[in-house]
Scaffold this motif. Structure first.
Motif, PDB file in Angstrom:
ATOM      1  N   TRP A   9      16.355  -2.486   5.919  1.00 17.60           N
ATOM      2  CA  TRP A   9      15.967  -3.072   7.032  1.00 17.60           C
ATOM      3  C   TRP A   9      16.602  -4.211   7.723  1.00 17.60           C
ATOM      4  O   TRP A   9      16.653  -4.225   9.100  1.00 17.60           O
ATOM      5  N   ALA A  48       5.423  -6.045   9.908  1.00 18.30           N
ATOM      6  CA  ALA A  48       5.224  -6.663  11.403  1.00 18.30           C
ATOM      7  C   ALA A  48       6.213  -6.376  11.986  1.00 18.30           C
ATOM      8  O   ALA A  48       6.232  -6.601  13.503  1.00 18.30           O
ATOM      9  N   GLY A  49       7.477  -6.659  11.680  1.00 13.56           N
ATOM     10  CA  GLY A  49       8.790  -6.544  12.311  1.00 13.56           C
ATOM     11  C   GLY A  49       8.656  -7.891  13.593  1.00 13.56           C
ATOM     12  O   GLY A  49       8.102  -8.891  13.007  1.00 13.56           O
ATOM     13  N   SER A  71      11.921  -8.269   5.545  1.00 14.77           N
ATOM     14  CA  SER A  71      13.255  -8.719   6.119  1.00 14.77           C
ATOM     15  C   SER A  71      12.898  -9.933   6.626  1.00 14.77           C
ATOM     16  O   SER A  71      12.068 -10.170   7.717  1.00 14.77           O
ATOM     17  N   ASP A  94       7.680  -8.281  -0.202  1.00 13.73           N
ATOM     18  CA  ASP A  94       7.285  -6.761  -0.109  1.00 13.73           C
ATOM     19  C   ASP A  94       5.799  -6.735  -0.243  1.00 13.73           C
ATOM     20  O   ASP A  94       5.284  -7.294  -1.004  1.00 13.73           O
ATOM     21  N   GLN A 108       0.806  -0.417  12.346  1.00 16.01           N
ATOM     22  CA  GLN A 108       1.856  -0.339  13.453  1.00 16.01           C
ATOM     23  C   GLN A 108       3.100  -0.022  13.121  1.00 16.01           C
ATOM     24  O   GLN A 108       3.917  -0.898  12.681  1.00 16.01           O
ATOM     25  N   PHE A 110       4.317   0.721  10.425  1.00 14.60           N
ATOM     26  CA  PHE A 110       4.561   0.275   8.894  1.00 14.60           C
ATOM     27  C   PHE A 110       4.395   1.485   7.766  1.00 14.60           C
ATOM     28  O   PHE A 110       5.445   1.948   7.130  1.00 14.60           O
TER      29      PHE A 110
HETATM   30  C1  LIG Z   1       9.581   0.719  11.659  1.00 16.41           C
HETATM   31  S1  LIG Z   1       9.467  -1.089  11.381  1.00 16.41           S
HETATM   32  C2  LIG Z   1       8.091  -1.321  12.228  1.00 16.41           C
HETATM   33  C3  LIG Z   1       8.286  -2.863  12.879  1.00 16.41           C
HETATM   34  C4  LIG Z   1       6.665  -3.013  13.453  1.00 16.41           C
HETATM   35  N1  LIG Z   1       5.432  -2.971  12.991  1.00 16.41           N
HETATM   36  C5  LIG Z   1       6.997  -2.517  14.948  1.00 16.41           C
HETATM   37  O1  LIG Z   1       6.060  -1.687  15.030  1.00 16.41           O
HETATM   38  O2  LIG Z   1       7.781  -2.873  15.832  1.00 16.41           O
HETATM   39  C6  LIG Z   1       9.177  -1.197   9.636  1.00 16.41           C
HETATM   40  C7  LIG Z   1       9.112  -2.579   9.210  1.00 16.41           C
HETATM   41  O3  LIG Z   1       8.423  -2.672   7.952  1.00 16.41           O
HETATM   42  C8  LIG Z   1       9.173  -3.459   7.215  1.00 16.41           C
HETATM   43  N2  LIG Z   1       9.250  -3.247   5.841  1.00 16.41           N
HETATM   44  C9  LIG Z   1       9.797  -1.935   5.434  1.00 16.41           C
HETATM   45  N3  LIG Z   1       9.264  -1.920   3.884  1.00 16.41           N
HETATM   46  C10 LIG Z   1       8.468  -2.898   3.505  1.00 16.41           C
HETATM   47  C11 LIG Z   1       7.724  -3.715   2.507  1.00 16.41           C
HETATM   48  N4  LIG Z   1       7.597  -2.675   1.499  1.00 16.41           N
HETATM   49  N5  LIG Z   1       6.939  -4.453   2.662  1.00 16.41           N
HETATM   50  C12 LIG Z   1       7.077  -5.446   4.064  1.00 16.41           C
HETATM   51  N6  LIG Z   1       7.741  -4.996   4.744  1.00 16.41           N
HETATM   52  C13 LIG Z   1       8.486  -3.898   4.956  1.00 16.41           C
HETATM   53  C14 LIG Z   1      10.785  -3.405   7.655  1.00 16.41           C
HETATM   54  O4  LIG Z   1      11.566  -4.286   7.579  1.00 16.41           O
HETATM   55  C15 LIG Z   1      10.340  -3.326   9.429  1.00 16.41           C
HETATM   56  O5  LIG Z   1      10.110  -4.431   9.931  1.00 16.41           O
END
Ligand SMILES: C[S@@+](CC[C@H](N)C(=O)[O-])C[C@H]1O[C@@H](n2cnc3c(N)ncnc32)[C@H](O)[C@@H]1O
Length: 196
Positions: A9, A48-49, A71, A94, A108, A110
């Motif tokens: 990520w 949340a990105g 990330s 995580d 959203q 996730f």
């Molecule tokens: C597709 S992006 C979506 C980001 C944001 N929700 C948006 O709509 O712009 C997925 C997000 O989930 C985070 N992510 C992935 N696996 C995760 C985990 N196990 N725990 C926390 N965050 C995670 C990534 O770093 C990324 O920011």
């Protein structure tokens, strides 16, 4: 499939490969937040990105908004952009290892970012993080994708089966107020935690 870990990520953020990022708070979530009168509710936005929804909620007067991401990249951007947001509510980690208890968790893009084999674990963790009666609200893709994920798609029938043991399915229907780019491809969910 690549391992969808912190490195994966963070690389996506560093190289600007963030096609999921709509650049503003998503309309269905904004409209949902606008209806909430009690601004003291504990809110979590996992994965949340760039967390536009978190800042929208914070600016609207919600006092307990928590942002979680695996990330550091988007968390750092968020901190730079919004220095008045409480940094103690920015969680780097995580989701599956996060601890807390919330009234509301916002979804959203996730769920669709996780390997589908983790979906039962996602449901269990959401239920653990929410207080009994707490709500999981947001958007799930209501379509399959042709290319290998992420994003990973799905459909309402499958989601009903997945959630119904742990949540009362208050709303799970085609979303009527999606942003134009996602119109017809998402389901709006409002699920009430029945355990806790
Ligand atoms: C597709 S992006 C979506 C980001 C944001 N929700 C948006 O709509 O712009 C997925 C997000 O989930 C985070 N992510 C992935 N696996 C995760 C985990 N196990 N725990 C926390 N965050 C995670 C990534 O770093 C990324 O920011």
């Amino acid at each position: 499939m690549a391992e969808l870990d912190e490195k994966y990520w963070s690389e996506r953020y560093k190289s600007g490969l963030t096609g999921w990022d709509i650049g503003f708070p998503s309309t269905p979530i904004v409209q949902y937040l606008d209806q909430i009168v009690n601004k003291d509710v504990e809110i979590l936005i996992p994965g949340a990105g760039n967390a536009y929804e978190a800042y929208y909620a914070f600016q609207s007067g919600f006092s307990n908004v928590h942002v979680l991401d695996i990330s550091q990249e988007p968390l750092r951007n968020f901190k730079d952009k919004f220095p008045n947001f409480p940094s103690s509510n920015l969680h780097h980690g995580d989701f599956f290892e996060h601890h807390g208890s919330y009234n509301l968790i916002l979804e959203q893009t996730f769920f669709c970012a996780l390997n589908p084999s983790l979906r039962p674990k996602y449901v269990k963790k959401m239920s653990e993080l929410l207080l009994k009666g707490g709500k999981l609200v947001g958007l799930l893709f209501n379509k399959e994708f042709n290319s290998p994920g992420p994003p990973f798609g799905g459909g309402i029938k499958e989601y009903q089966k997945l959630f119904h043991n742990s949540f009362e399915i208050d709303v799970m229907e085609e979303c009527y107020n999606s942003i134009p780019a996602r119109a017809g491809s998402e389901a709006f969910i409002r699920l009430i935690n029945s355990k806790g």
